[in-house]
Design a protein around this motif. Structure first.
Motif: not given
Length: 295
Positions: A134-137, A140-148, A152-154, A198-202
């Motif tokens: 969920x945090x990654x999504x 990725x969509x620039x909804x947040x500035x930082x994600x914990x 990991x996103x390489x 998982x809190x991601x929608x996609x």
């Protein structure tokens, strides 16, 4: 000295994205003749044919396809530079948006936020709790500035933050504790497992699910803890968040032959560290320092 300008590259990409000069003209708010002239100058400077026009449509040549991939990288980097400059000119950001996996220790998070707010008292905090990807999504969509996040996103700014220990537990009166022999995963599949969605929608990432037919899926970690505490199933839960329940014997670790504990790595990520404002940079430093101190 570069033979082509950034504006020419942007117009070239606009023609490709919109399938022709008419669509590109509307997208970049320039006349068709201006866009056409920019592409012609680009082709002349490079001495290769980038586009073939058939009717009202423009198609990439083989050379154009290769050049476009490099041009997209150039345009993206230029956009980042402009964004960094904008951040520097604006000074301190007004809002800091953070996506945090629910398993991250809340005490450390709140202390880091409090210390950051001491230096930037007018800073607004927008905190989003997430699970798995969920945090990654959101990042990725620039909804947040930082994600914990634990995933990991390489290719972006990504640093290891801490390890979270999970332990398999059930209520002290759960039937699984009545078995004298050690439990295996086949034994667990006969009983209800509580899993956090998982809190991601996609995307969907089920971490730790054993395939139990009686699975109950919940949206938040606190729901999972509540259900296990009420003897409604078993689960792997963060040890730091259930330590008091283990201490007072409400929850008891399962006697598994293997896999009683699991370790989850958490990462601190942002799309571009240079684009973060001073408050976000301060929060990153405080969070990292407090996490290291606690480990």
């Amino acid at each position: 000295m570069a033979k082509a300008t950034l504006e020419q590259w942007r117009m070239f990409k606009a023609v490709v994205d919109h399938g022709g000069f008419a669509g590109a003209s509307a997208a970049v708010h320039k006349s068709q003749s201006t866009v056409h002239h920019a592409v012609q100058k680009l082709e002349a400077a490079l001495q290769i044919k980038l586009l073939e026009v058939k009717g009202r449509k423009a198609f990439l040549t083989d050379s154009g396809k290769l050049i476009l991939r490099r041009a997209e990288f150039l345009i993206e980097e230029a956009t980042k530079i402009e964004s960094v400059a904008s951040t520097l000119s604006e000074g301190v950001e007004s809002t800091l948006k953070i996506a945090v996996d629910e398993v991250f220790p809340h005490t450390i998070l709140y202390q880091a936020l409090a210390k950051t707010s001491e230096l930037y008292p007018l800073l607004k905090i927008d905190l989003v709790e997430s699970v798995l990807t969920g945090a990654n999504e959101l990042l990725h969509n620039s909804v947040v500035d930082l994600a914990i996040s634990s995933i990991p996103i390489y290719g972006i700014s990504c640093s290891t933050l801490c390890d979270i220990e999970f332990i398999a537990v059930a209520h002290k009166d759960h039937v699984l504790h009545q078995q004298t022999e050690q439990l295996n995963f086949r034994d667990l599949k006969l009983h209800r497992q509580i899993v956090v969605r998982d809190s991601a929608t996609h995307t969907s990432h089920n971490d730790g699910w054993l395939g139990a037919d009686m699975r109950w899926t919940v949206s938040h970690l606190r729901n999972s803890i509540d259900m296990v505490s009420q003897n409604l199933g078993y689960a792997w839960l963060p040890k730091t968040q259930i330590a008091h329940l283990i201490e007072d014997k409400t929850l008891v670790p399962l006697n598994l032959d293997q896999g009683t504990t699991r370790t989850l790595n958490l990462y601190l990520m942002c799309n571009d560290n240079d684009r973060l404002g001073p408050a976000a940079q301060e929060f990153k430093e405080q969070l990292t320092a407090l996490t290291n101190l606690a480990s």
